[in-house]
Structures are given as structure tokens and as C-alpha cells.
Design a protein around this motif. Structure first.
Motif, PDB file in Angstrom:
ATOM      1  N   CYS A 216      -8.099 -13.366 -39.706  1.00 12.35           N
ATOM      2  CA  CYS A 216      -8.741 -12.946 -38.457  1.00 12.35           C
ATOM      3  C   CYS A 216     -10.237 -13.213 -38.458  1.00 12.35           C
ATOM      4  O   CYS A 216     -10.686 -14.250 -37.977  1.00 12.35           O
ATOM      5  CB  CYS A 216      -8.435 -11.486 -38.163  1.00 12.35           C
ATOM      6  SG  CYS A 216      -8.995 -11.020 -36.532  1.00 12.35           S
TER       7      CYS A 216
ATOM      8  N   CYS B 249      -6.849  -4.435 -38.523  1.00  8.27           N
ATOM      9  CA  CYS B 249      -8.066  -4.955 -37.890  1.00  8.27           C
ATOM     10  C   CYS B 249      -8.585  -3.974 -36.828  1.00  8.27           C
ATOM     11  O   CYS B 249      -7.827  -3.219 -36.240  1.00  8.27           O
ATOM     12  CB  CYS B 249      -7.738  -6.285 -37.228  1.00  8.27           C
ATOM     13  SG  CYS B 249      -9.107  -7.033 -36.346  1.00  8.27           S
TER      14      CYS B 249
ATOM     15  N   HIS C 283      -1.934  -8.685 -36.621  1.00  8.62           N
ATOM     16  CA  HIS C 283      -2.091 -10.129 -36.403  1.00  8.62           C
ATOM     17  C   HIS C 283      -2.726 -10.833 -37.596  1.00  8.62           C
ATOM     18  O   HIS C 283      -3.360 -11.865 -37.449  1.00  8.62           O
ATOM     19  CB  HIS C 283      -2.924 -10.358 -35.138  1.00  8.62           C
ATOM     20  CG  HIS C 283      -4.265  -9.689 -35.186  1.00  8.62           C
ATOM     21  ND1 HIS C 283      -4.489  -8.445 -34.668  1.00  8.62           N
ATOM     22  CD2 HIS C 283      -5.438 -10.080 -35.708  1.00  8.62           C
ATOM     23  CE1 HIS C 283      -5.755  -8.108 -34.856  1.00  8.62           C
ATOM     24  NE2 HIS C 283      -6.350  -9.088 -35.497  1.00  8.62           N
TER      25      HIS C 283
HETATM   26 ZN   LIG Z   1      -8.312  -9.088 -36.017  1.00  7.81          ZN
END
Ligand SMILES: [Zn+2]
Ligand SMILES: [Zn+2]
Length: 342
Positions: A153, A44, A66
Motif C-alpha cells: 500500500c 491500513c 487491501h
Molecule cells: Zn492502504
């Protein structure tokens, strides 16, 4: 276990191998925790912010990541929600205090004790991770491990932004900025609110064409006026001009939801064009989106399976994490980047 570890903050233009392949002790689950054998972890933009110090981890070394998918390998003595072998996902929210007023109201994303996966606590660029069982989510069967990772996410945060608009079916929704997160929001809005008309403001012609393909009724440049006033608008841009312009397009009682971690100062003087009667009068509201709650992640996963939303994925090995990060930084983007970990 094998992990890609960040030992030192740096600029990726000067150091294209910020993460180091390291052997770490396997983590041991606490009483209410599970040990997850990681099979996939999404890469990300936030990782770039962590490495380059814009969202620095509070302590180093740290394992980033994450958007984690894996299977339960071991459960703590008092953990019983997930069974051995169950497939689970872990997102940006790693834990919260569970006792404050925000936590008790389901807004644990706002908790003072909010901990982020892969920033405050070791994340998913590794073979194993431990997490509180209540902060891991079952993954719908529709998705492969690699497809599920990127949903954890941007999609979940997009879902929260849509939830915060308080949109009702049939009301007009605007989107200003049309990147990856906004196009997911458009798909969600079309599915959840079939009678809602979506208006998209974007600078690039390519994005406007794409928005039309996905079902926007109208598209225009940032400063254009939509043919109808809008009940709510979600802003996903990093700048200020779209804020001012969006407020002008709102109906009385309209709401602007800003889904951006930070705003750049480049065009901040645009804010001086803010005119009280044009932009704010008539009970217009402005709200920002911060982090995600567990409800956002799990509801979004269900919604993504229903629609369905299936991300296009570009696969890397764990050892290729540096390569994936550099390619993300240089905007060499062909689908969501995901590490396959075994
Ligand atoms: Zn992220
Ligand atoms: Zn709390």
C-alpha cells in the motif's frame, strides 16, 4: 472460510469491535481469476476511514483489507499467468475496465470503473480471496509473507508520487511532511537517484532528525526556506500551509505532487497567502496522486527488494483484527500491523 466482516459503519471510539468473525462460503474463481489462500494481510489507515464512513464501502457487509499476501490455490479456466502454489500479492487496485483511455495508457488508477480491494470487493481479512490474475503480483523472495504485506500500500503509492515528480538524477527533491510514506520515498529516491539532494520540511524535531539519518542534506520547519530551490516537492501532509510554503521553494518549471487522500479545513485560510508571482508564476505545476496502478505496485516490489526496504512488523491473528484497528486508531504504532492468517 473464516472472515472478519464489517456489517455496519461506526465510530471506533464508541464501538471497538466493528468487525465480526463470520463463516462465509469460499469464493470461486471466475474464468480469468485465481483463488488465493491468504497468509498475511496488512492493516491500513484506510480501513479506519472505511469503518468510520470517510471512505464508505458502497455496500455492506464487506471484508476489509487491501495488502494481501497468499498462495494460488486454484486457477480459473482461462487463467494461466500464475501457477498453483505461487506466492502473490494483491493491493488497493482490485480491477478496472481495461478499455477506457486511462486503462489503455496504464493509468487504470484513474479509471471510472476503478474497484478497490476490501472496499468495493471483499478483501484480505479472510482465509481466501479471488482476484483477476492480472491484478496479482509475484512477491520477491527477499520478503517473508508478513514483511511483504505492508509494502503493497503506502510504499506503492509513495512510488507513484515519486514517479509523477518526473525527477531526474541530480535534481533537487523536497519532501514536506515526513511520516511513514515519506520516509519510504526518501529511501527510494536515494537508491534510484544517487546524485539527487533531498530536502525535508517537517514540523517535528524527531522527524527532522530521522530524515537526516536517512540521508536528507537539509531539514527545516514547514515555513523555512530551503538553501537551494527545488525541482520538485512531494507533500504528504493533511493540511494547506505546506502547499503554499512548498510552492515558494520550487524552481521555475518545478512540480508539486500532493500525495494526500484529503485535506483538512483547519488551516484553509492559509491559502489566501498564495501570491501569484511568488508561488505560481514561472510555469510551476501542481499534481495530485490518486490510488495506484499495477505498474506502481509491481515496480515498487522489485525496487523494495533491491534496496532493500524491510518493514518492521507487528503481528496479530485474524481474530485480533479489531484490536489491531483500535491500536492503529489510538496511534499505538510499533511497525506495520499485519494479520497472520492460516
Ligand atoms: Zn492502504
Ligand atoms: Zn478503464
Amino acid at each position: 472460510m473464516k472472515a472478519m466482516v464489517l456489517n455496519k459503519l461506526c465510530n471506533l471510539e464508541e464501538n471497538d469491535t466493528p468487525l465480526e468473525l463470520t463463516n462465509l462460503p469460499d469464493p470461486i474463481p471466475g474464468e480469468k481469476e485465481i483463488l488465493v489462500k491468504v497468509s498475511a494481510c496488512g492493516v491500513c489507515h484506510t480501513e479506519l476511514d472505511e469503518i468510520e464512513g470517510r471512505t464508505p464501502p458502497p455496500h455492506l457487509p464487506i471484508v476489509l483489507g487491501h495488502q494481501v499476501v497468499g498462495r494460488v490455490e486454484e486457477t480459473g479456466g482461462r487463467a494461466g499467468t500464475h501457477k498453483l502454489g505461487d506466492r502473490v500479492g494483491i493491493g488497493w487496485i482490485y480491477s478496472a475496465c481495461g478499455k477506457c483511455s486511462f486503462c489503455l495508457e496504464g493509468n487504470e488508477n484513474l479509471c471510472n470503473d476503478f474497484k478497490a480491494t476490501g472496499r468495493d470487493i471483499n478483501g484480505g481479512y479472510a482465509q481466501y480471496i479471488t482476484v483477476l490474475e492480472d491484478f496479482a503480483y509475484p512477491i520477491p523472495d527477499t520478503f517473508s509473507d508478513l514483511e511483504a504485506a505492508p509494502l503493497l500500500c503506502a510504499g506503492a503509492i509513495g512510488y507513484r508520487s515519486l514517479r509523477l515528480t518526473k525527477l531526474k538524477d541530480g535534481q533537487n527533491l523536497g519532501l514536506t511532511g515526513f511520516g511513514a510514506s515519506a520516509h519510504l520515498v526518501l529511501k527510494m529516491a536515494k537508491h534510484k537517484y544517487p546524485n539527487t539532494k533531498v530536502f525535508v520540511f517537517a514540523r517535528s524535531e524527531k522527524e527532522r532528525v530521522f530524515a537526516k539519518e536517512l540521508g536528507a542534506v537539509w531539514t527545516g520547519n514547514t515555513e523555512e526556506e530551503a538553501p537551494e530551490k527545488l525541482h520538485c516537492i512531494i507533500d504528504t501532509t493533511p493540511v494547506w500551509k505546506p502547499i503554499v510554503e512548498a510552492l515558494r521553494n520550487l524552481l521555475p518549471d518545478g512540480r508539486l505532487v500532493i500525495n494526500a487522500i484529503r485535506k483538512e479545513d483547519v488551516d484553509k485560510e492559509y491559502l489566501t497567502q498564495l501570491d501569484y508571482s511568488t508561488h505560481l508564476w514561472m510555469e510551476k505545476e501542481i499534481k495530485t496522486v490518486a490510488n495506484v496502478s499495477r505498474r506502481d505496485v509491481s515496480e515498487f516490489l522489485q525496487l523494495a527488494a533491491e534496496i532493500p526496504i524491510k518493514p518492521e512488523v507487528q503481528e496479530y491473528t485474524l481474530e485480533q483484527a479489531n484490536e489491531a484497528l483500535v491500536e492503529l486508531k489510538t496511534r499505538n504504532i510499533r511497525g506495520a500491523k499485519v494479520l497472520r492468517i492460516d
